[in-house]
Design an enzyme around this catalytic site. Sequence first.
Site, PDB file in Angstrom:
ATOM      1  N   ASP A 159     -64.640  17.473  22.536  1.00  0.00           N
ATOM      2  CA  ASP A 159     -64.109  17.387  21.330  1.00  0.00           C
ATOM      3  C   ASP A 159     -65.623  17.764  20.593  1.00  0.00           C
ATOM      4  O   ASP A 159     -65.218  18.389  19.479  1.00  0.00           O
ATOM      5  CB  ASP A 159     -63.804  16.005  20.930  1.00  0.00           C
ATOM      6  CG  ASP A 159     -62.244  16.226  21.576  1.00  0.00           C
ATOM      7  OD1 ASP A 159     -61.546  16.705  21.711  1.00  0.00           O
ATOM      8  OD2 ASP A 159     -62.237  14.617  22.557  1.00  0.00           O
ATOM      9  N   HIS A 187     -58.597  10.642  21.794  1.00  0.00           N
ATOM     10  CA  HIS A 187     -58.863  12.417  21.922  1.00  0.00           C
ATOM     11  C   HIS A 187     -57.989  12.975  21.798  1.00  0.00           C
ATOM     12  O   HIS A 187     -56.667  12.930  22.197  1.00  0.00           O
ATOM     13  CB  HIS A 187     -59.528  12.030  23.444  1.00  0.00           C
ATOM     14  CG  HIS A 187     -58.910  13.426  23.864  1.00  0.00           C
ATOM     15  ND1 HIS A 187     -59.981  14.448  23.165  1.00  0.00           N
ATOM     16  CD2 HIS A 187     -57.726  14.011  24.936  1.00  0.00           C
ATOM     17  CE1 HIS A 187     -59.293  15.158  24.534  1.00  0.00           C
ATOM     18  NE2 HIS A 187     -58.161  15.287  25.182  1.00  0.00           N
TER      19      HIS A 187
HETATM   20  N1  LIG Z   1     -60.336  13.825  27.293  1.00  0.00           N
HETATM   21  C1  LIG Z   1     -60.298  15.046  27.372  1.00  0.00           C
HETATM   22  O1  LIG Z   1     -60.838  15.694  26.447  1.00  0.00           O
HETATM   23  C2  LIG Z   1     -58.665  16.104  28.254  1.00  0.00           C
HETATM   24  C3  LIG Z   1     -59.684  17.425  28.545  1.00  0.00           C
HETATM   25  C4  LIG Z   1     -58.206  18.291  29.026  1.00  0.00           C
HETATM   26  C5  LIG Z   1     -57.261  17.414  29.677  1.00  0.00           C
HETATM   27  N2  LIG Z   1     -57.077  16.271  29.711  1.00  0.00           N
HETATM   28  C6  LIG Z   1     -56.087  15.636  30.939  1.00  0.00           C
HETATM   29  O2  LIG Z   1     -56.510  15.228  31.706  1.00  0.00           O
HETATM   30  C7  LIG Z   1     -55.246  15.256  32.596  1.00  0.00           C
HETATM   31  C8  LIG Z   1     -55.731  15.968  34.252  1.00  0.00           C
HETATM   32  O3  LIG Z   1     -56.047  17.530  33.491  1.00  0.00           O
HETATM   33  P1  LIG Z   1     -55.612  18.447  34.812  1.00  0.00           P
HETATM   34  O4  LIG Z   1     -55.208  20.370  34.291  1.00  0.00           O
HETATM   35  O5  LIG Z   1     -56.716  18.249  35.515  1.00  0.00           O
HETATM   36  O6  LIG Z   1     -54.115  18.164  35.321  1.00  0.00           O
HETATM   37  P2  LIG Z   1     -53.111  18.762  36.627  1.00  0.00           P
HETATM   38  O7  LIG Z   1     -52.181  18.236  36.500  1.00  0.00           O
HETATM   39  O8  LIG Z   1     -53.598  20.633  37.149  1.00  0.00           O
HETATM   40  O9  LIG Z   1     -54.684  17.925  37.735  1.00  0.00           O
HETATM   41  C9  LIG Z   1     -54.206  16.441  37.449  1.00  0.00           C
HETATM   42  C10 LIG Z   1     -53.987  16.148  38.887  1.00  0.00           C
HETATM   43  O10 LIG Z   1     -54.208  14.392  38.884  1.00  0.00           O
HETATM   44  C11 LIG Z   1     -52.824  14.656  40.042  1.00  0.00           C
HETATM   45  N3  LIG Z   1     -52.500  12.997  39.677  1.00  0.00           N
HETATM   46  C12 LIG Z   1     -51.735  12.248  39.022  1.00  0.00           C
HETATM   47  N4  LIG Z   1     -51.398  11.221  39.220  1.00  0.00           N
HETATM   48  C13 LIG Z   1     -52.373  10.585  39.655  1.00  0.00           C
HETATM   49  C14 LIG Z   1     -52.816   9.288  40.749  1.00  0.00           C
HETATM   50  N5  LIG Z   1     -51.824   8.318  40.277  1.00  0.00           N
HETATM   51  N6  LIG Z   1     -53.451   9.182  41.164  1.00  0.00           N
HETATM   52  C15 LIG Z   1     -54.554  10.055  41.527  1.00  0.00           C
HETATM   53  N7  LIG Z   1     -53.465  11.337  41.157  1.00  0.00           N
HETATM   54  C16 LIG Z   1     -52.921  11.813  40.593  1.00  0.00           C
HETATM   55  C17 LIG Z   1     -52.022  15.014  39.990  1.00  0.00           C
HETATM   56  O11 LIG Z   1     -51.965  15.539  41.001  1.00  0.00           O
HETATM   57  C18 LIG Z   1     -52.965  16.207  40.171  1.00  0.00           C
HETATM   58  O12 LIG Z   1     -53.336  17.198  41.055  1.00  0.00           O
HETATM   59  C19 LIG Z   1     -54.742  15.664  31.620  1.00  0.00           C
HETATM   60  O13 LIG Z   1     -54.022  13.952  31.500  1.00  0.00           O
HETATM   61  C20 LIG Z   1     -55.296  16.423  30.586  1.00  0.00           C
HETATM   62  O14 LIG Z   1     -54.027  15.863  29.859  1.00  0.00           O
HETATM   63  C21 LIG Z   1     -58.132  15.147  28.815  1.00  0.00           C
END
Ligand SMILES: NC(=O)c1ccc[n+]([C@@H]2O[C@H](COP(=O)([O-])OP(=O)(O)OC[C@H]3O[C@@H](n4cnc5c(N)ncnc54)[C@H](O)[C@@H]3O)[C@@H](O)[C@H]2O)c1
Length: 338
Positions: A159, A187
Amino acid sequence: MSEPIRVAVTGAAGQIAYSLLYSIARGEVFGPTQPVVMTLLDIAPMMGVLNGVVMELMDCALPLLSNVIPTDDPEVAFANVDAAILVGAMPRREGMERKDLLKANVKIFMVQGKALDKVAKKNVKVLVVGNPANTNALITKKFAPSIPKENFTAMTRLDQNRAQAQIAARCAVPCNSVRNVIIWGNHSSTQFPDVRHAVVSKDGKDLPVYDAVKDDAWLKGDFITTVQKRGAAVIAARKLSSAMSAAKGIVDHMKDWWAGTKEGEYVSMGVISDGNTYGVGKDLIFSFPCKVAADHSYQVVGGLDIDTFSREKLDITAKELTEERDDAYAFLEVDSNL
Ligand SMILES: NC(=O)c1ccc[n+]([C@@H]2O[C@H](COP(=O)([O-])OP(=O)(O)OC[C@H]3O[C@@H](n4cnc5c(N)ncnc54)[C@H](O)[C@@H]3O)[C@@H](O)[C@H]2O)c1
């Protein structure tokens, strides 16, 4: 060469991790001479995909990468780790209620908090990225009482980078000519991107952002909503959430936490509030401006003036975080097995 440090990344088979792992393995986060052992956690059905990621990391032939350990067991992933980057989380599926999503994530981060408590180094630095990042970080902290509470942070650096880039584009300067932009709070779309204390360097001079931009209506209006809604705008365009920019945010957050912030600069991090800072209630992971020392310790920057406009915005995001925390704690009370 020093001894390798151990770094865990969860959600390692996902899209953010795919943009992130290379940067860690080539020394962009922990330094160009620091070897790393990377432990990669994902869920059992993703082990095939994760093995492909491990093959690729190996094929990058990176001298700092001492070892890569893929696993679906949090206690293996977090064993003796120096840093843990918690990216994996339950994604929101169509028709899923916000509360159901929160409940699923409370469970994930409770399990991971317990595992960190049991097997990680006591000075482990934990960065939570998986959403809802602030509350997930709070739950992780709650279940890892043997680790100092300051060691749990949530990411709002993406952000901050978004806000910095908007100002830089408006002033026609490079992004690193804009400093001390603050993200306050959650966030989420209630976050408050604040440039009242930020500075732009232009033509050899430092100017307050308000003087450099000369458009108060934009700064108090569209600028804020653009940053607040940027994640949704990327999803609408890409049909996938931000990944490259999220990985860059993780690199920036962890690098500054590891090596310290630059003199005269502060960065935004979701950190535990003590109840005495900027009128924010205690026991929330709230994004504040922070300065980090070379020994990895950080402090919230104190004494910044908060005007009425900012006060209102800080209160809105604090209220949302308080509700999210109370909902999360209510799940834990109702169902101790979750
Ligand atoms: N804070 C931020 O600024 C920010 C920015 C973008 C995305 N995000 C968040 O980050 C997260 C991941 O995003 P992404 O695009 O990589 O998603 P994605 O779906 O491509 O990947 C997430 C991965 O996490 C795995 N996963 C699910 N549960 C799990 C567990 N208990 N233990 C280990 N692994 C597990 C899934 O199998 C998947 O491979 C999402 O929650 C998204 O909203 C946060």
